[in-house]
Motif scaffolding. Structure first.
Motif, short mmCIF file in Angstrom:
data_model
loop_
_atom_site.label_atom_id
_atom_site.label_comp_id
_atom_site.label_asym_id
_atom_site.label_seq_id
_atom_site.Cartn_x
_atom_site.Cartn_y
_atom_site.Cartn_z
N LEU A 1 55.07 -2.85 11.02
CA LEU A 1 56.32 -2.14 11.29
C LEU A 1 55.99 -0.66 11.44
O LEU A 1 55.43 -0.04 10.53
N VAL A 2 56.31 -0.10 12.61
CA VAL A 2 56.05 1.31 12.88
C VAL A 2 57.32 2.11 12.56
O VAL A 2 58.42 1.74 12.98
N LEU A 3 57.14 3.18 11.82
CA LEU A 3 58.27 4.03 11.43
C LEU A 3 58.00 5.46 11.86
O LEU A 3 56.93 6.02 11.56
N HIS A 4 58.96 6.06 12.55
CA HIS A 4 58.92 7.50 12.79
C HIS A 4 59.61 8.11 11.58
O HIS A 4 60.83 8.07 11.45
N LEU A 5 58.80 8.62 10.66
CA LEU A 5 59.26 9.05 9.34
C LEU A 5 60.18 10.26 9.39
O LEU A 5 60.96 10.49 8.48
N TRP A 6 60.12 11.03 10.45
CA TRP A 6 61.04 12.16 10.63
C TRP A 6 61.53 12.14 12.06
O TRP A 6 60.91 11.55 12.94
N GLY A 7 62.67 12.79 12.30
CA GLY A 7 63.18 12.80 13.66
C GLY A 7 64.52 13.48 13.80
O GLY A 7 65.06 14.02 12.84
N GLY A 8 65.02 13.45 15.02
CA GLY A 8 66.30 14.07 15.32
C GLY A 8 66.22 15.58 15.26
O GLY A 8 65.14 16.17 15.22
#
Length: 184
Positions: free
Chosen positions: A108-115
């Motif tokens: 499972l790939v997670l973009h830990l920060w964003g927006g």
């Protein structure tokens, strides 16, 4: 073992507005070993309410999907911070983990920060990782942190801090974003 995986975003991304039926036709036309499924439930009209139907369709298609990319809203909510948004991020992450496990994913790939908040309060994101890792492990998933766009610092600085804090962490590098990094 190397595998060539096709992103489902190439088939059901923005232009098709999440038309999962396109996977039925297009997946048979592609010469690949499997797919990376991109969860973007927050972008579709039905949102998370339709995830069970999407899961059913993917199981019916019997596609090899060893990798799932978590809905980016999870990292965005962690970036925004606060008790309510963080709790919602963990709730949605659990749904993403269940979805990934049910369709046969291993990673499972997670973009830990964003927006817009991005890495402005990176300590929120770094602190949240341990709980996210625990949730993913409960589902038997290998959690990989993807290199996300930053609007405060160079992403490599954050990845190095994550590695120092969590020595067993795994990463996935999106090559289309590699120009964001300065490696020293």
């Amino acid at each position: 073992m190397s595998r060539i995986l096709c992103s489902t975003g190439a088939i059901i991304g923005n232009p098709s507005a999440g038309n999962f039926e396109l996977l039925r036709k297009r997946s048979k036309e592609l010469f690949c070993d499997g797919f990376e499924f991109i969860i973007e439930f927050h972008m579709y009209e039905a949102g998370y309410e339709d995830s069970e139907e999407q899961k059913r369709l993917l199981k019916e298609l019997n596609l090899c999907i060893p990798v799932v990319h978590c809905d980016k809203i999870v990292g965005e909510y962690i970036s925004i911070g606060g008790e309510e948004k963080t709790a919602e991020a963990f709730r949605l992450f659990e749904i993403n983990c269940d979805f990934a496990k049910e369709i046969g994913a291993e990673k499972l790939v997670l973009h830990l920060w964003g927006g817009r908040a991005s890495d402005g309060q990176i300590q929120n994101n770094i602190a949240a990782y341990s709980r996210l890792q625990e949730i993913a492990a409960k589902y038997g998933l290998d959690l990989l942190v993807g290199n996300g766009v930053c609007n405060t610092e160079n992403p490599m600085k954050h990845l190095k801090e994550l590695r120092a804090t969590y020595p067993d962490i795994h990463f996935l590098f999106d090559t289309k974003r590699i120009n964001e990094f300065t490696i020293n």
